[in-house]
Motif scaffolding. Structure first.
Motif: not given
Length: 178
Positions: A116-123
């Protein structure tokens, strides 16, 4: 239906023939023939079965559930097409509810196959990525089948490959219509 010799030659399967002592208008009705193309439908079903069995072997050999394999394939397909994968999209694609999707993602993450990774545009948004370990496992098992399939496709001319692509795309779309 009994196969008989007709006065004018052999009888084709499904063709009705009146016994020698019966008038032609009292013939048995012909058995309905399968629609044209059913042989291809049956062949496609057999291909699907064999691929499913290969997938089950891969899953079993690697301690995975068949749904885990479908999830990995879905995530790899999305990445290849440049689409982001979220838990919601994965669950929708696999027909899983939220709890089932979370359990699936947890299991694959525990096995080190996805992260799982955080979306860089919408954390607030979580994206799913396939780990290289999953790609390596898949290549080791499915690589030879992929190589044989590509070699087989190379024996077809461009127009034939286009027809195959059109057919398989049409079957995919028809299956999605549910």
């Amino acid at each position: 239906m009994t196969r008989r010799q007709a006065p004018d030659g052999p009888v084709e399967p499904g063709e009705a023939v009146a016994p020698d002592d019966e008038p032609a208008d009292r013939r048995e009705p012909a058995e309905p023939a399968e629609p044209a193309g059913m042989d291809l439908v049956h062949l496609l079903r057999e291909v699907t079965l064999r691929l499913d069995l290969a997938g089950a072997r891969f899953a079993g050999d690697n301690g995975l559930h068949p749904t885990d394999l479908r999830a990995l394939i879905s995530l790899l397909d999305a990445a290849r097409n440049g689409a982001e994968s979220t838990p919601g999209r994965l669950g929708e694609r696999l027909g899983l509810n939220s709890a089932g999707t979370t359990a699936l993602i947890d299991r694959l993450e525990r096995l080190g196959l996805i992260r799982r990774v955080r979306d860089t545009r919408d954390r607030r948004r979580v994206l799913l990525e396939v780990d290289e370990r999953a790609v390596t496992l898949g290549q080791a098992f499915f690589g030879p089948l992929i190589d044989r399939t590509i070699a087989l496709l190379a024996t077809f001319e461009a127009g034939e490959q286009a027809a195959i692509r059109r057919f398989l795309s049409g079957v995919r779309d028809a299956a999605g219509e549910g």
